[in-house]
Design an enzyme around this catalytic site. Structure first.
Site, PDB file in Angstrom:
ATOM      1  N   LYS A 139     -45.520  -0.382  34.731  1.00  0.00           N
ATOM      2  CA  LYS A 139     -45.155  -0.061  33.132  1.00  0.00           C
ATOM      3  C   LYS A 139     -45.851   1.266  32.840  1.00  0.00           C
ATOM      4  O   LYS A 139     -46.870   1.601  33.460  1.00  0.00           O
ATOM      5  CB  LYS A 139     -45.405  -1.227  32.205  1.00  0.00           C
ATOM      6  CG  LYS A 139     -44.822  -1.331  30.886  1.00  0.00           C
ATOM      7  CD  LYS A 139     -43.577  -2.082  31.304  1.00  0.00           C
ATOM      8  CE  LYS A 139     -42.799  -2.421  30.025  1.00  0.00           C
ATOM      9  NZ  LYS A 139     -41.818  -3.242  29.984  1.00  0.00           N
ATOM     10  N   GLY A 179     -36.306  -8.712  15.404  1.00  0.00           N
ATOM     11  CA  GLY A 179     -36.209  -7.375  16.515  1.00  0.00           C
ATOM     12  C   GLY A 179     -34.862  -7.197  16.509  1.00  0.00           C
ATOM     13  O   GLY A 179     -33.987  -7.820  17.229  1.00  0.00           O
ATOM     14  N   GLY A 214     -33.504  -4.096  17.859  1.00  0.00           N
ATOM     15  CA  GLY A 214     -33.234  -3.115  18.861  1.00  0.00           C
ATOM     16  C   GLY A 214     -32.354  -3.263  19.987  1.00  0.00           C
ATOM     17  O   GLY A 214     -31.219  -4.331  19.760  1.00  0.00           O
ATOM     18  N   GLY A 230     -32.404  -7.236  21.069  1.00  0.00           N
ATOM     19  CA  GLY A 230     -31.994  -8.034  19.931  1.00  0.00           C
ATOM     20  C   GLY A 230     -30.437  -8.126  19.829  1.00  0.00           C
ATOM     21  O   GLY A 230     -30.047  -8.855  19.409  1.00  0.00           O
TER      22      GLY A 230
HETATM   23  P1  NAD Z   1     -36.297  -1.488  20.873  1.00  0.00           P
HETATM   24  O1  NAD Z   1     -37.215  -0.584  20.623  1.00  0.00           O
HETATM   25  O2  NAD Z   1     -35.095  -1.168  21.131  1.00  0.00           O
HETATM   26  O3  NAD Z   1     -36.336  -2.754  19.852  1.00  0.00           O
HETATM   27  C1  NAD Z   1     -37.395  -3.155  19.215  1.00  0.00           C
HETATM   28  C2  NAD Z   1     -37.216  -3.264  17.879  1.00  0.00           C
HETATM   29  O4  NAD Z   1     -38.020  -4.507  17.264  1.00  0.00           O
HETATM   30  C3  NAD Z   1     -37.232  -2.108  17.007  1.00  0.00           C
HETATM   31  O5  NAD Z   1     -35.975  -1.984  16.490  1.00  0.00           O
HETATM   32  C4  NAD Z   1     -38.566  -2.238  16.282  1.00  0.00           C
HETATM   33  O6  NAD Z   1     -38.362  -1.559  14.986  1.00  0.00           O
HETATM   34  C5  NAD Z   1     -38.516  -4.018  16.016  1.00  0.00           C
HETATM   35  N1  NAD Z   1     -39.672  -4.411  15.518  1.00  0.00           N
HETATM   36  C6  NAD Z   1     -41.109  -4.201  15.753  1.00  0.00           C
HETATM   37  N2  NAD Z   1     -41.852  -4.976  15.159  1.00  0.00           N
HETATM   38  C7  NAD Z   1     -40.998  -5.763  14.274  1.00  0.00           C
HETATM   39  C8  NAD Z   1     -41.484  -6.815  13.297  1.00  0.00           C
HETATM   40  N3  NAD Z   1     -42.612  -7.083  12.983  1.00  0.00           N
HETATM   41  N4  NAD Z   1     -40.319  -7.334  12.764  1.00  0.00           N
HETATM   42  C9  NAD Z   1     -38.933  -7.030  13.043  1.00  0.00           C
HETATM   43  N5  NAD Z   1     -38.626  -6.178  13.951  1.00  0.00           N
HETATM   44  C10 NAD Z   1     -39.399  -5.278  14.651  1.00  0.00           C
HETATM   45  O7  NAD Z   1     -36.928  -2.269  22.243  1.00  0.00           O
HETATM   46  P2  NAD Z   1     -36.361  -3.169  23.353  1.00  0.00           P
HETATM   47  O8  NAD Z   1     -36.029  -2.552  24.154  1.00  0.00           O
HETATM   48  O9  NAD Z   1     -35.196  -3.980  22.329  1.00  0.00           O
HETATM   49  O10 NAD Z   1     -37.393  -4.137  23.460  1.00  0.00           O
HETATM   50  C11 NAD Z   1     -37.766  -5.489  22.664  1.00  0.00           C
HETATM   51  C12 NAD Z   1     -38.834  -6.381  23.442  1.00  0.00           C
HETATM   52  O11 NAD Z   1     -38.160  -6.656  24.620  1.00  0.00           O
HETATM   53  C13 NAD Z   1     -39.995  -5.479  24.109  1.00  0.00           C
HETATM   54  O12 NAD Z   1     -40.979  -6.550  23.997  1.00  0.00           O
HETATM   55  C14 NAD Z   1     -39.673  -5.282  25.318  1.00  0.00           C
HETATM   56  O13 NAD Z   1     -40.847  -4.919  26.120  1.00  0.00           O
HETATM   57  C15 NAD Z   1     -38.863  -6.168  25.703  1.00  0.00           C
HETATM   58  N6  NAD Z   1     -37.817  -6.027  26.873  1.00  0.00           N
HETATM   59  C16 NAD Z   1     -37.031  -4.814  26.819  1.00  0.00           C
HETATM   60  C17 NAD Z   1     -36.218  -4.608  27.724  1.00  0.00           C
HETATM   61  C18 NAD Z   1     -35.138  -3.641  27.871  1.00  0.00           C
HETATM   62  O14 NAD Z   1     -34.360  -3.694  28.870  1.00  0.00           O
HETATM   63  N7  NAD Z   1     -35.176  -2.987  26.962  1.00  0.00           N
HETATM   64  C19 NAD Z   1     -36.190  -5.712  29.011  1.00  0.00           C
HETATM   65  C20 NAD Z   1     -37.152  -6.557  28.836  1.00  0.00           C
HETATM   66  C21 NAD Z   1     -37.792  -6.773  27.804  1.00  0.00           C
END
Ligand code: NAD
Length: 449
Positions: free
Chosen positions: A127, A239, A241, A244
């Site tokens: 990571k 979340g 993003g 989500g």
């Molecule tokens: P992202 O940046 O696209 O989305 C995360 C979102 O969460 C952001 O929009 C952020 O503003 C929001 N956020 C942060 N704090 C918050 C809160 N207190 N309340 C509401 N929203 C909040 O990131 P992502 O890629 O969607 O990742 C989200 C999670 O999933 C992380 O833990 C990441 O490590 C995990 N993850 C991501 C992937 C991937 O393929 N992108 C794969 C496995 C796990």
């Protein structure tokens, strides 16, 4: 960590970096080590194997300068951690986040080792991250941060050693700049060095939604195991993003579930809000009023009849499924009691959203937890498919990618579920028993221990 304090702007000239300031309950690396320790005890791992797995094999910590648009130079802190590569090249995302620490990155790298093992793909865990707030950077500055990061890690990563991908606040555009910088340094094409690329640069069809798609596959299988009709369930999501949004869309479109509320971080107000629609939120509509950082436009949501409540309201919603998809430590000992007794399943779209104390409390209440290392493994699985396609320079249609992903996620779910029943343990421990055993076996075969 409360929602209101989980994100904030970093405005200093240097971006500040700390190892860890977290209390023991919310220290992600301590959580990751304790999760391993529990499995190691049951598997009766020898001391050397256990110790090797408790720590990253290698880590790179560095600073790099970036010329800002106003002519000043700002110094950024970056990290890349390779937790374990006994089963194959280290694999794991890159975060751009104002609170990034090497300690969090260590935990995320360890979880990647367990994730690639539980889903059974020939990769290890790594990571990386940069301590920065992309929201405060212009497009040109973001590109220079991305390229600056790669200049520091170009000798540390590679298609056969360590392969980054998008994570929080990074996306396919950032991956494209990073790929280009890496290839310029090495003087040859190397699409397999990074995944989550735009399709025109060798990205896989289906990668964008892969994690959320996989989350929904595990929810589908969990509901089947619990004999609950998915189309009659309700869900609350935190979340909005990449993970989500895709989870919301697939949960509604494929399972026919009703999404009651979604919480998102508001960068202007520096707090989170939860958007409720009791007759069912429309994820496609919400995606349409969400910016590239995952902030839902509050006024447009209000106009469309959504009720807007505080950022913690998602946790106490009266629903069947809770889906945290933001960051670590969103369900703690201090907040777990606010979860409705109606909740039957917790699907961990995010990495490390539940502290150990909260996890234990949920178990006592009989909540079926789909642990992060299984639940959100869809992203790394399609990243692996992307590398396979890059190696062949031959690309699969989206449906083929999704079918293969579904097959992998479903199989992994049932291996973990069977382990949980056979050993009479909770799902997270079962997932660790499966993955730790696989990694330990690879280490033994290599003669490391
Ligand atoms: P992202 O940046 O696209 O989305 C995360 C979102 O969460 C952001 O929009 C952020 O503003 C929001 N956020 C942060 N704090 C918050 C809160 N207190 N309340 C509401 N929203 C909040 O990131 P992502 O890629 O969607 O990742 C989200 C999670 O999933 C992380 O833990 C990441 O490590 C995990 N993850 C991501 C992937 C991937 O393929 N992108 C794969 C496995 C796990």
């Amino acid at each position: 960590m409360s929602s209101a304090s989980s994100e904030s702007k970093s405005s200093s000239a240097s971006t500040g970096a700390q190892d860890s300031t977290a209390a023991p309950e919310t220290d992600p690396f301590l959580t990751a080590q304790r999760q391993l320790d529990e499995a190691a005890g049951i598997l009766e791992l020898d001391e050397a194997t256990h110790q090797l797995l408790r720590w990253p094999l290698r880590e790179l910590k560095f600073v790099f300068p970036v010329r800002m648009d106003d002519g000043s130079v700002k110094v950024f802190h970056g990290y890349r951690v390779q937790h374990n590569d006994a089963r194959g090249p280290a694999k794991g995302g890159l975060r751009f986040h104002p609170h990034e620490t090497v300690h969090t990155v260590r935990a995320l790298a360890a979880w990647m080792t367990w994730k690639t093992a539980v889903i059974d793909i020939p990769l290890g865990g790594g990571k990386g991250g940069v301590c920065c707030n992309p929201r405060e950077l212009s497009t040109g500055e973001l590109e220079r941060v991305s390229r600056g990061y790669i200049r520091r890690v170009a000798g540390f990563i590679g298609p056969d050693s360590d392969v980054p991908a998008p994570d929080v606040y990074t996306d396919s555009r950032v991956m494209a700049w990073m790929l280009d910088e890496y290839e310029a340094i090495h003087g040859r094409h190397a699409p397999g060095v990074i995944t989550g690329k735009p399709p025109v640069l060798g990205g896989s069809a289906g990668r964008g939604d892969a994690t959320g798609f996989g989350v929904v596959v595990t929810i589908r299988e969990a509901l089947k195991a619990l004999r609950i009709d998915a189309s009659r369930t309700t869900a609350s999501l935190q979340g909005f993003g990449k993970v989500g949004q895709a989870t919301a869309i697939h949960y509604v479109n494929q399972l026919g579930g009703k999404l009651i509320c979604v919480s998102s971080w508001d960068h202007e107000d520096k707090t989170a809000y939860t958007f409720f629609k009791h007759d069912g939120a429309d994820p496609a509509f919400l995606r349409g009023i969400t910016d590239s950082h995952g902030t839902i436009h509050k006024d447009k949501a209000l106009q469309a009849g959504y009720e807007v409540r505080d950022g913690d309201a998602w946790r106490s919603a009266e629903v069947d499924l809770l889906i945290p998809a933001a960051l670590e430590n969103m369900i703690t000992a201090g907040t777990v009691e606010t979860i409705s007794p109606r909740v039957k399943v917790l699907a961990e779209g995010a990495n490390g959203p539940t502290t150990r104390e909260a996890d234990q409390a949920l178990r006592r209440r009989g909540v079926f937890v789909i642990p992060d290392i299984l639940c959100n493994a869809g992203g790394v699985t399609v990243s692996y498919f992307e590398q396979v396609q890059n190696a062949y320079n031959f690309y699969w249609p989206e449906q083929e990618v999704l079918d293969r992903l579904d097959e992998k996620m479903t199989a992994a779910f049932h291996v973990v579920h069977a382990m949980a029943r056979r050993m009479d343990v909770h799902n997270r421990l079962a997932a660790y028993l499966v993955s730790v055993e696989r990694v330990a076996k690879a280490m033994k075969l290599r003669g490391w221990v």
